[in-house]
Design a protein around this motif. Structure first.
Motif, short mmCIF file in Angstrom:
data_model
loop_
_atom_site.label_atom_id
_atom_site.label_comp_id
_atom_site.label_asym_id
_atom_site.label_seq_id
_atom_site.Cartn_x
_atom_site.Cartn_y
_atom_site.Cartn_z
N THR A 121 65.54 4.72 21.18
CA THR A 121 65.41 4.68 19.72
C THR A 121 64.34 5.63 19.19
O THR A 121 64.28 5.89 18.00
N SER A 122 63.48 6.14 20.06
CA SER A 122 62.46 7.10 19.62
C SER A 122 63.03 8.52 19.67
O SER A 122 63.74 8.88 20.61
N ARG A 123 62.69 9.31 18.68
CA ARG A 123 63.21 10.67 18.60
C ARG A 123 62.26 11.71 19.19
O ARG A 123 62.61 12.88 19.27
N HIS A 124 61.05 11.28 19.58
CA HIS A 124 60.04 12.28 19.91
C HIS A 124 59.43 12.12 21.31
O HIS A 124 58.84 13.08 21.79
N ILE A 125 59.51 10.96 21.93
CA ILE A 125 58.86 10.83 23.24
C ILE A 125 59.68 11.54 24.31
O ILE A 125 60.91 11.63 24.22
N VAL A 127 60.68 11.24 28.06
CA VAL A 127 60.72 10.25 29.13
C VAL A 127 60.70 10.98 30.47
O VAL A 127 61.34 12.03 30.64
N GLY A 128 59.97 10.40 31.43
CA GLY A 128 59.89 11.00 32.76
C GLY A 128 58.65 10.52 33.49
O GLY A 128 58.10 9.46 33.17
N PRO A 129 58.19 11.27 34.48
CA PRO A 129 57.03 10.84 35.29
C PRO A 129 55.78 10.66 34.44
O PRO A 129 55.52 11.42 33.51
N PHE A 130 55.02 9.63 34.78
CA PHE A 130 53.76 9.32 34.12
C PHE A 130 52.74 9.06 35.23
O PHE A 130 53.01 8.28 36.15
N PRO A 131 51.56 9.69 35.19
CA PRO A 131 50.64 9.60 36.34
C PRO A 131 50.24 8.18 36.72
O PRO A 131 50.11 7.87 37.91
N VAL A 132 50.04 7.31 35.74
CA VAL A 132 49.63 5.94 36.06
C VAL A 132 50.74 5.21 36.82
O VAL A 132 50.49 4.56 37.85
N VAL A 346 53.26 1.59 27.63
CA VAL A 346 52.83 2.96 27.32
C VAL A 346 53.89 3.66 26.47
O VAL A 346 53.57 4.29 25.44
N ALA A 347 55.15 3.55 26.87
CA ALA A 347 56.22 4.23 26.12
C ALA A 347 56.33 3.68 24.71
O ALA A 347 56.48 4.45 23.74
N THR A 388 56.53 7.67 29.74
CA THR A 388 56.36 8.91 28.98
C THR A 388 54.94 9.40 29.19
O THR A 388 53.99 8.61 29.10
N ALA A 389 54.80 10.65 29.53
CA ALA A 389 53.47 11.26 29.65
C ALA A 389 53.01 11.69 28.27
O ALA A 389 53.76 12.34 27.53
N LEU A 390 51.80 11.33 27.91
CA LEU A 390 51.30 11.62 26.58
C LEU A 390 51.28 13.13 26.31
O LEU A 390 51.64 13.58 25.22
N SER A 391 50.87 13.89 27.31
CA SER A 391 50.79 15.35 27.11
C SER A 391 52.18 15.95 26.92
O SER A 391 52.38 16.84 26.08
#
Length: 757
Positions: A121-125, A127-132, A346-347, A388-391
């Motif tokens: 439902t999000s248009r901007h995140i 999705v994929g590997p996240f270090p934590v 996080v996502a 989702t990785a923030l960067s």
């Protein structure tokens, strides 16, 4: 009736108890839905409901038909290419955190984007590997894989056999599938609210601790050391000990390369952050440094000349899907649940930021379903858990991404690397990937600044941050998360167990009542005490509530009751012996020789002293605040009315109901009228269902507001004058008259006529 006078208003209405208000305005009985009613509503079906469910399960059907090709497509293409390049590098780098070959990180960067495109439902995140999450999966991989294999260092591909790699990949994939199943089930069951148990302070402290774990875990790649894998508590300290005991074996080429990469990445990320408003797109420094490092490593033959560890074989294309291991499911259910919750938290938090910024709705339960299906799909194709990785999400949004079309195009870039040009990355040093992974931790490491801000704002939140960080560092990410959630809930219990109770008084001679310690001029009717409890009352704080109430009124009602019953026994003995007579001026003693011991009374059954005071057998009434004969000493109290402000009390449990009724009975038995104000109708209904009321404690003690209770008391006691308390700077007397409409008017000529109370 409400009358406006300038910036003031005058309300004229009767004094209402809760009971009389319900009778006058004909309160209706509401039917609250039972669990069976809820199930019937969920199981019912209609064409409109089916359409609504279909659109909610596939949000793409809502936004794709409205896609503005001319306005959005170019921006999405630019954003997709930029995000895809970052996703490739982060996939390779974060695979090292999972303790599997870097090539598998490309699968984790590709598959979740495809499924999220249709279900998210999000248009901007992005999705994929996240270090934590990668670190959490890596801890599980280390623990589950056999000790003999786990002692082999994954930094040297020459000593890794295929069976060992396949075993680690199987564990990572199985954990990913199981966490996806958990997320999917939570989404289907509509329990996306579980994320509320992870506060911002907890998430911040946890991700900061995870960043420290990532930093420590990458030291072996940056220094190219053989470090045994640890997964038990205190593992981070064991890794550091192993690193420092082998520090003399450091590969200088890897160290120098990683330090240079790390410094350059940090500098350019700071430039991107500082000049983001002037740059059309962020400088893709990770891509630039990767290309340069790969070219230098290949041209100078670093692998043979300096013995550096490189990415190695990058087979083109996809590998066949696998069946997850049920044995791994059984061993990792707790870890998978933590991974599922952290990934969703996080996502969802990042998605919420963008949804507020661009004003579109997101659905937490649908996000759970989307992430769950993505993880199941990714795990089946040998990827690992993602969020989702923030960067990476920042790159997708800052480069102009409008919809998940940008995400789909980023997956195309990853696909090109997987099927066509992945072999070009074979000479890339693992130390470069480790440096890139650390370069993405800047934002999380900067969260240490939250400690000072939280300390100024809320000490409890600051304590949650610190304890979460300590738990995650010392116990590891899995146990640390569980301990942090438990500690956070404990702080909530602690805050409700010891609430900040207060005594209220009237401010400004109106219907406003505030903590009397906070204001210089307040008014308290004589003999009236207003006590406020700002939290639920339950088994853990009923004792604290009672003690605070006793401190507020200045005496223990139970002690007064027992003293009076003891005195009543003495008076009965005197009356039977004819040693006492009652006159209009008080008691007259006809003998001074009467002696009685308190010891005899103290030995009586305590239950008798706790019973209501009964003077019907005496030919006179007793004024307990007057002097009693034969020096019978009874504490004198001026309190005649007690108001309990329960406007902030959301519920009572059964244990606290018994305790509260006992407290009320004790006050009522010593002739102190008790009133409860501000409660909700459901609150009173629950008390009635639990048989809270009896002959002493009735439902007539409930009033709508404090002011209603005060006016009722004044009318009942027939007060014509009142005095201000000693906290006022100067003495003033007022004549308060109770009108038929329930209001009080001040008749002092110096005060304007609109003054209330």
């Amino acid at each position: 009736m409400i009358e406006a006078i300038g910036n003031q208003y005058v309300v004229a209405r009767p004094v209402y108890s809760t009971k009389t208000f319900g009778e006058e305005f004909k309160k209706t009985h509401r039917h609250h839905k039972t669990l069976l009613d809820q199930l019937k509503g969920c199981c019912s079906c209609s064409s409109q409901k089916a359409k609504k469910i279909a659109l909610s399960l596939f949000p793409i059907a809502s936004w794709l038909p409205a896609y503005k090709i001319k306005e959005w497509l170019l921006s999405d293409i630019v954003s997709g290419i930029s995000t895809g390049l970052v996703a490739v590098l982060q996939g390779l780098a974060f695979a090292l955190l999972v303790n599997i070959p870097p090539a598998y990180g490309l699968y984790a960067a590709f598959f979740p984007v495809i499924t999220y495109f249709f279900l998210g439902t999000s248009r901007h995140i992005s999705v994929g590997p996240f270090p934590v999450l990668s670190m959490m999966v890596g801890v599980v991989v280390t623990r589950v894989v056999s000790d003999t294999n786990a002692s082999t260092d994954s930094s040297s591909s020459s000593i890794e056999n295929d069976s060992f790699v396949e075993e680690k990949v199987m564990v990572a994939a199985s954990v990913t599938v199981l966490s996806g199943i958990i997320q999917l089930l939570l989404g289907v069951l509509q329990v996306g609210f579980v994320v509320i148990y992870l506060s911002e302070s907890l998430i911040s402290g946890f991700t900061t601790a995870a960043a420290i774990h990532v930093l420590v875990s990458q030291l072996k790649f940056m220094l190219q050391l053989r470090v045994p894998a640890y997964s038990d508590p205190f593992s981070i300290f064991k890794v550091l000990e192993s690193v420092f005991t082998q520090i003399q074996k450091t590969n200088i080429a890897d160290l120098v390369t990683s330090v240079i990469i790390l410094v350059v990445v940090f500098v350019f990320k700071e430039i991107n952050q500082r000049y983001r408003s002037k740059l059309p797109v962020p400088i893709p420094i990770e891509l630039i440094m990767t290309v340069i490092a790969t070219g230098v490593s290949y041209g100078c033959n670093f692998e043979d000349r300096f013995g550096v560890a490189v990415v190695g074989n990058m087979s083109l294309g996809f590998q066949p899907p696998i069946t997850p291991s049920v044995e791994v499911f059984q061993d990792t259910i707790g870890d998978s649940f933590g991974i599922a919750i952290v990934g969703f938290a996080v996502a969802f938090s990042v998605a919420s930021v963008y949804s507020l910024k661009y004003d579109y709705p997101i659905d937490g339960n649908q996000e759970l379903i989307a992430l769950g299906v993505s993880n199941i799909f990714t795990g089946a194709f040998k990827g690992f858990a993602g969020s989702t990785a923030l960067s990476r999400s920042g790159v997708q949004e800052s480069t102009g991404g409008k919809t998940q079309v940008a995400g789909l195009l980023s997956a195309v870039i990853v696909l090109i690397v997987i099927v066509a040009i992945g072999f070009l990355l074979q000479p890339l040093q693992k130390s470069v990937l480790a440096a890139l992974a650390l370069g993405n931790l800047k934002g999380m490491l900067m969260q240490f600044a939250e400690i000072g801000r939280l300390w100024k704002k809320d000490k409890y939140d600051c304590l949650i941050w610190i304890m979460t960080f300590i738990f995650a560092i010392v116990l590891g990410l899995g146990l640390g998360l569980a301990a942090s959630v438990a500690f956070q809930l404990l702080t909530i219990v602690f805050r409700t167990q010891f609430p900040k109770c207060s005594t209220l008084a009237n401010v400004g001679r109106s219907n406003i009542y505030k903590n009397k310690k906070n204001y210089a001029e307040v008014y308290e009717p004589e003999g009236v005490k207003i006590f406020r409890c700002p939290s639920p009352i339950y088994f853990a704080n009923i004792g604290f509530f009672k003690q605070k109430l006793i401190d507020a009124v200045g005496f223990s009602p139970l002690r007064i009751l027992r003293k009076r019953n003891k005195a009543l026994k003495k008076i009965r003995k005197l009356q039977k012996r004819g040693l006492i007579q009652m006159t209009p001026k008080g008691f007259i003693c006809t003998s001074d020789g009467f002696k009685d011991s308190d010891e005899e009374l103290d030995n009586n059954q305590i239950e008798e002293l706790d019973q209501p005071i009964n003077t019907t057998d005496l030919p006179f009434d007793i004024d307990w605040n007057a002097d009693l004969p034969f020096n019978i000493s009874i504490p004198k109290i001026s309190l005649h009315s007690l108001i309990l402000d329960f406007s902030a009390v959301s519920f009572l449990d059964v244990s606290s109901m018994r305790g509260l009724r006992t407290i009320l009975q004790e006050f009522i038995r010593i002739k102190v009228d008790v009133y409860i104000v501000g409660t909700d109708d459901d609150f009173i209904d629950k008390l009635a269902r639990c048989e809270f009321f009896d002959d002493e404690v009735t439902d007539s003690i409930f009033f709508l507001t404090i002011h209603d209770a005060i006016l009722h008391i004044l009318m009942k006691k027939d007060y014509s004058t009142s005095k201000f308390n000693s906290s006022q700077e100067k003495e003033r007397k007022f004549d308060f008259t109770i009108n038929t409409n329930g209001g009080l008017r001040n008749r002092e000529c110096q005060v304007p006529v609109e003054t209330k109370f």
